[in-house]
Design a protein around this motif. Structure first.
Motif, PDB file in Angstrom:
ATOM      1  N   MET A   1       0.832  -1.208   0.000  1.00  0.00           N
ATOM      2  CA  MET A   1       0.000   0.000   0.000  1.00  0.00           C
ATOM      3  C   MET A   1       0.860   1.250   0.000  1.00  0.00           C
ATOM      4  SD  MET A   1      -2.863  -1.301   2.767  1.00  0.00           S
ATOM      5  CE  MET A   1      -3.592   0.304   2.944  1.00  0.00           C
ATOM      6  N   SER A   2       1.942   1.230   0.774  1.00  0.00           N
ATOM      7  CA  SER A   2       2.845   2.375   0.838  1.00  0.00           C
ATOM      8  C   SER A   2       3.519   2.613  -0.503  1.00  0.00           C
ATOM      9  CB  SER A   2       3.890   2.145   1.925  1.00  0.00           C
ATOM     10  OG  SER A   2       4.847   3.173   1.935  1.00  0.00           O
ATOM     11  N   GLU A   3       3.912   1.540  -1.208  1.00  0.00           N
ATOM     12  CA  GLU A   3       4.582   1.684  -2.500  1.00  0.00           C
ATOM     13  C   GLU A   3       3.652   2.258  -3.559  1.00  0.00           C
ATOM     14  OE1 GLU A   3       6.000  -2.206  -3.284  1.00  0.00           O
ATOM     15  OE2 GLU A   3       7.748  -2.046  -1.936  1.00  0.00           O
ATOM     16  N   ARG A   4       2.351   1.958  -3.435  1.00  0.00           N
ATOM     17  CA  ARG A   4       1.387   2.479  -4.415  1.00  0.00           C
ATOM     18  C   ARG A   4       1.031   3.940  -4.153  1.00  0.00           C
ATOM     19  NH1 ARG A   4      -1.108  -2.799  -3.892  1.00  0.00           N
ATOM     20  NH2 ARG A   4      -2.572  -1.912  -2.376  1.00  0.00           N
ATOM     21  N   LEU A   5       1.272   4.407  -2.933  1.00  0.00           N
ATOM     22  CA  LEU A   5       0.926   5.777  -2.589  1.00  0.00           C
ATOM     23  C   LEU A   5       2.001   6.744  -3.072  1.00  0.00           C
ATOM     24  CD1 LEU A   5      -0.472   5.622   1.066  1.00  0.00           C
ATOM     25  CD2 LEU A   5      -1.707   6.317  -0.963  1.00  0.00           C
ATOM     26  N   GLU A   6       1.577   7.841  -3.666  1.00  0.00           N
ATOM     27  CA  GLU A   6       2.535   8.872  -4.053  1.00  0.00           C
ATOM     28  C   GLU A   6       2.951   9.683  -2.831  1.00  0.00           C
ATOM     29  OE1 GLU A   6       2.861  12.590  -7.241  1.00  0.00           O
ATOM     30  OE2 GLU A   6       1.194  11.161  -7.331  1.00  0.00           O
ATOM     31  N   GLU A   7       1.983   9.996  -1.953  1.00  0.00           N
ATOM     32  CA  GLU A   7       2.271  10.688  -0.700  1.00  0.00           C
ATOM     33  C   GLU A   7       2.303   9.652   0.413  1.00  0.00           C
ATOM     34  OE1 GLU A   7      -0.245  11.600  -2.641  1.00  0.00           O
ATOM     35  OE2 GLU A   7       0.443  13.497  -3.524  1.00  0.00           O
ATOM     36  N   LYS A   8       3.486   9.218   0.789  1.00  0.00           N
ATOM     37  CA  LYS A   8       3.641   8.132   1.759  1.00  0.00           C
ATOM     38  C   LYS A   8       3.046   8.472   3.114  1.00  0.00           C
ATOM     39  CE  LYS A   8       6.211   6.095  -1.360  1.00  0.00           C
ATOM     40  NZ  LYS A   8       5.667   5.002  -2.185  1.00  0.00           N
ATOM     41  N   TYR A   9       3.006   9.757   3.447  1.00  0.00           N
ATOM     42  CA  TYR A   9       2.519  10.144   4.765  1.00  0.00           C
ATOM     43  C   TYR A   9       1.008   9.923   4.926  1.00  0.00           C
ATOM     44  CZ  TYR A   9       1.387  14.377   2.128  1.00  0.00           C
ATOM     45  OH  TYR A   9       0.917  15.250   1.189  1.00  0.00           O
ATOM     46  N   LEU A  10       0.317   9.582   3.845  1.00  0.00           N
ATOM     47  CA  LEU A  10      -1.124   9.310   3.904  1.00  0.00           C
ATOM     48  C   LEU A  10      -1.434   7.831   4.108  1.00  0.00           C
ATOM     49  CD1 LEU A  10      -2.423  11.656   1.049  1.00  0.00           C
ATOM     50  CD2 LEU A  10      -2.491  12.052   3.514  1.00  0.00           C
ATOM     51  N   LEU A  11      -0.435   7.044   4.470  1.00  0.00           N
ATOM     52  CA  LEU A  11      -0.645   5.605   4.650  1.00  0.00           C
ATOM     53  C   LEU A  11      -1.714   5.321   5.697  1.00  0.00           C
ATOM     54  CD1 LEU A  11       0.179   2.691   4.048  1.00  0.00           C
ATOM     55  CD2 LEU A  11       1.980   2.913   5.771  1.00  0.00           C
ATOM     56  N   ALA A  12      -1.730   6.083   6.771  1.00  0.00           N
ATOM     57  CA  ALA A  12      -2.717   5.844   7.840  1.00  0.00           C
ATOM     58  C   ALA A  12      -4.148   6.034   7.354  1.00  0.00           C
ATOM     59  CB  ALA A  12      -2.433   6.766   9.018  1.00  0.00           C
TER      60      ALA A  12
END
Length: 342
Positions: A70-81
């Motif tokens: 999920m983190s790798e697919r996110l462009e903004e890693k800080y939105l993982l939560a």
């Protein structure tokens, strides 16, 4: 997470279980239990421990691998939560809350920075517009009060005014380069008219340096923003004059090639060293020639590349020991093709 690392983290659990099992194996024979029964109990204990560790390992690995994907697919890693499910385990929930707090802090920081950038951009745009007014007024005053006696003086003044105007334009376009979609208007334009406009913008600079302009007639039509394209051509012309040699000349010509319109801007200046070519569009890069010529900032070509990317225009450069050719590549859509066929 690998098995070795997991077992290392579970070492306290295994030591507690092994100590308990050892004490139990010492206690049970003292109570009169047979040796085979004690071995059976030890076997069951170790089996349960092994199953627990195995199941826990694969369960945690699956959970952590999912988070990593999920983190790798996110462009903004800080939105993982925001995209992960609320964990069930107490320790995971603590980390989840910490991530939410970090995300909130990051969003607040980003919001503050964006507001500051917006205010700075608006200030730059306002300053540029205010600065251009006296520059325009000074040019009009000079043009209306020219005489034979002051011709050379006014020529120098016009050139300096053109420089001021170019630098203010650079500041304005730099401020707007992040949001070009709010400022450009794509329509059909004749390349020849835009080239004439760019040459007129620099007429005093070209005249003082005795630069010969060669414009091959072309009726080529492209779809782009005229103001932004004119700014790009202004940068090419200014660079051609800045890095001139001998009898300077700038040649403009266009070519249609397989669904593309290519506009060439060719000069006969000092050229660009081969080692500098890959970096000339980097922000602030001036290269070897920039050390020889005062006033090089490394911003002009950087803005050209950025604006071309925003407008969908290809940009190439060719250079040798002498002379440089900049190539602007426009894509022909069916509207342009019909216009060319008229």
């Amino acid at each position: 997470m690998n098995g070795k690392q997991y077992l290392k983290n579970q070492l306290p659990v295994m030591l507690v279980n092994m100590s308990g099992l050892l004490l139990l194996m010492m206690f049970l024979p003292a109570c009169g239990m047979g040796f085979q029964s004690v071995l059976l109990i030890a076997f069951v204990w170790l089996s349960v421990l092994g199953i627990y560790l195995t199941v826990t390992f694969f369960s945690r690995k699956k959970y952590l691998d999912k988070l990593q994907q999920m983190s790798e697919r996110l462009e903004e890693k800080y939105l993982l939560a925001e995209v992960m499910e609320k964990p069930m385990r107490a320790d995971d929930e603590v980390f989840y809350r910490l991530m939410k707090a970090a995300e909130k802090s990051m969003l607040e920081k980003i919001g503050k920075i964006e507001r500051e950038r917006k205010e700075y951009k608006e200030y730059i745009e306002q300053w540029v517009h205010e600065a251009k007014t006296p520059v325009t007024a000074m040019r009009l005053l000079c043009e209306n009060n020219r005489s034979e006696f002051t011709r050379e003086l006014f020529m120098e003044l016009f050139i300096e005014l053109e420089k001021i105007n170019r630098y203010t334009e650079q500041a304005l376009y730099y401020a707007r380069s992040e949001h070009t979609e709010k400022d450009y208007s794509v329509r059909e334009i004749a390349l020849e008219e835009v080239i004439h406009g760019a040459v007129a913008d620099n007429r005093y600079l070209l005249r003082l340096n005795q630069v010969k302009i060669v414009l091959e007639e072309t009726e080529t039509i492209v779809y782009t923003d005229e103001k932004w394209l004119r700014f790009i051509l202004d940068q090419f012309i200014a660079n051609a004059v800045k890095y001139r040699s001998g009898h300077p000349a700038i040649r403009f010509y266009a070519d249609n090639r397989g669904g593309q319109v290519l506009l060439y801007v060719e000069d006969n200046g000092i050229g660009i060293p081969p080692g500098d070519l890959p970096r000339i569009f980097e922000k602030g890069f001036t290269g070897e020639n920039g050390r020889l010529v005062p006033g090089a900032t490394g911003i002009g070509l950087y803005l050209c590349q950025k604006l071309c990317d925003r407008l969908g225009i290809g940009l190439e450069v060719r250079s040798g020991k002498t002379g440089t050719i900049f190539v602007l590549i426009f894509q022909i859509n069916y509207f342009t093709a019909e216009m060319q066929g008229r």
